[in-house]
Design a protein around this motif. Sequence first.
Motif, PDB file in Angstrom:
ATOM      1  N   GLY A  89     -29.834  26.410 -29.915  1.00  0.00           N
ATOM      2  CA  GLY A  89     -30.428  26.103 -31.202  1.00  0.00           C
ATOM      3  C   GLY A  89     -29.528  25.284 -32.089  1.00  0.00           C
ATOM      4  N   ILE A  90     -28.255  25.638 -32.152  1.00  0.00           N
ATOM      5  CA  ILE A  90     -27.339  24.901 -33.026  1.00  0.00           C
ATOM      6  C   ILE A  90     -27.084  23.501 -32.489  1.00  0.00           C
ATOM      7  CG2 ILE A  90     -25.104  25.553 -32.021  1.00  0.00           C
ATOM      8  CD1 ILE A  90     -25.997  25.450 -35.748  1.00  0.00           C
ATOM      9  N   THR A  97     -36.685  24.647 -33.764  1.00  0.00           N
ATOM     10  CA  THR A  97     -35.247  24.892 -33.866  1.00  0.00           C
ATOM     11  C   THR A  97     -34.902  25.647 -35.146  1.00  0.00           C
ATOM     12  OG1 THR A  97     -34.776  22.889 -32.599  1.00  0.00           O
ATOM     13  CG2 THR A  97     -32.997  23.785 -33.939  1.00  0.00           C
ATOM     14  N   THR A  98     -35.450  25.181 -36.271  1.00  0.00           N
ATOM     15  CA  THR A  98     -35.128  25.789 -37.557  1.00  0.00           C
ATOM     16  C   THR A  98     -35.730  27.183 -37.698  1.00  0.00           C
ATOM     17  OG1 THR A  98     -35.047  23.590 -38.553  1.00  0.00           O
ATOM     18  CG2 THR A  98     -35.231  25.462 -40.052  1.00  0.00           C
ATOM     19  N   LEU A 154     -32.338  28.739 -34.667  1.00  0.00           N
ATOM     20  CA  LEU A 154     -31.179  28.686 -35.556  1.00  0.00           C
ATOM     21  C   LEU A 154     -30.827  30.026 -36.197  1.00  0.00           C
ATOM     22  CD1 LEU A 154     -29.145  26.553 -36.392  1.00  0.00           C
ATOM     23  CD2 LEU A 154     -30.539  26.075 -38.396  1.00  0.00           C
ATOM     24  N   PHE A 162     -30.095  21.480 -33.582  1.00  0.00           N
ATOM     25  CA  PHE A 162     -30.084  21.301 -35.033  1.00  0.00           C
ATOM     26  C   PHE A 162     -29.061  20.258 -35.454  1.00  0.00           C
ATOM     27  CE2 PHE A 162     -28.373  22.479 -39.218  1.00  0.00           C
ATOM     28  CZ  PHE A 162     -29.520  22.352 -39.982  1.00  0.00           C
ATOM     29  N   PRO A 191     -22.976  22.631 -40.011  1.00  0.00           N
ATOM     30  CA  PRO A 191     -24.399  23.003 -39.972  1.00  0.00           C
ATOM     31  C   PRO A 191     -24.878  23.691 -41.243  1.00  0.00           C
ATOM     32  CG  PRO A 191     -23.285  23.674 -37.950  1.00  0.00           C
ATOM     33  CD  PRO A 191     -22.219  23.273 -38.925  1.00  0.00           C
TER      34      PRO A 191
END
Length: 473
Positions: free
Chosen positions: A123-124, A335-336, A340, A127, A197
């Motif tokens: 995920g990160i 993702t968000t 994340l 992102f 991030p």
Amino acid sequence: MAESKRKYGLRALGVYGLLVVIPVLTSIVLLTREDKGAGVAAKSAAATGHPVAQLLLAIAVVIAACKAAGWVMRRIGQPAVVGEIAAGIVLGPSVLGAVWPAGASALLPAAIMPQLNVLAQVGIVLFVFLTGLELNTRLIRGRGHLALVVSHVSIAVPFVLGVLLAVFAYAKFAPQGVGSLAFALFIGVSMSITALPVLVRILKDTGLFHSRIGVVALTCAVVDDVTAWSLLALVVALVTASSLLGVLLTLGLAAAFAGLLYYVVRPLMAKFFTRTSEPVLRRLAPLALVGVLLCAMATEWIGVHAMFGAFMFGLVFPRGNVVEKWLHQNASGLTTALMLPLFFAYSGLRTNIGLLGDPALWLWCVAILVVAVVGKLASATVAARSVGETFCRALQIGVLMNCRGLTELIVLNVGLDLGVLSPEMFTMLVLMALISTAMTTPMAVYLDKRAGRREAARGTRVQQFDEELPKAA
């Protein structure tokens, strides 16, 4: 005709009973004759051995808790990320594990933590790639000296202060067998971090992402984090008894990778996107994610971090095409919303505030917070002011650079896994990261409004002077 249909219906029923019902009944009889003890053991294993179900439940719990905490934080003027980190702490041994241990082990068993971590890392990576894709580097033109000076000053000063603090903390907090050099260097790195991030999410939430100050802060954070990861590689090399030649090789490979992306991959992609029709690009759009993962894999293999490969690929990716639009529409939301928060919650699950039961430990926690905030915020402010920023804008940059967030937590987890940090020091540094991140939004918004009012007033005075000058002449 009716007689014929009845005949075929009876025949089909007979075939079904012979070839379906009888084999099923026979199988049931044979299976029930197996040893009952084995059956009980199998049932017990089935009841407790559903790793996929446990993982899905844990993800649901983390997402729900993070979204609820994020909503609460937004209501009080904080970014959602602060609530997501706090939610991880609440779900971990500090709160849920202390109040309801059985529930904590059922909802978030230790066996699924590695899987959560893997999903969080993916995920990160996605992102940060999208962050690089959105970053407008044209706004930083003419301000490169500012980014370089601010980033390096905001690393050097807190690093030195962290090393000095570690000299006094070594005897009390260093784990057995850890050398003073490795411990001091690691504390210095921990004080030097700016979280790229988390800073991105704060800038987006506050509307500063596309502003000049926001781009300056992001650029400083990129340089800051690359330097910090290089320092971390040095510390890891010392802890694991690797040679310094290995660290130099890591830095050289990272520089070569960045050069390859910028001078080879970027022009090739630009040429391909220019010569290829939109329908073909639309069909090939998912392959962009393959490029993201390969770049992340490369920098992870080099030893820097996966997120930097993804970020650099986002920076060199061509803009203004159907592939970029497809990426925003299909990769950003999932993702968000889903992946994340797992990253933000993971470190909180490993934090145990109950370890700070001694009042003396809380004094140490306050000392760490003061050293971290003063070192980072003040040094970045002085550096920005020295290269021409107004005091308000310089202080705003310092506040943004003081945001540590998840990059800090990544470093702390590395230190805990390597045995360089004790659980007590880990917890104090996590609290420092959470508090310094929570400070960022309200201070940055206040300073932005104040600087905006001053700049507007200054512009009005200049306009009045220009209007009055011809009259006086």
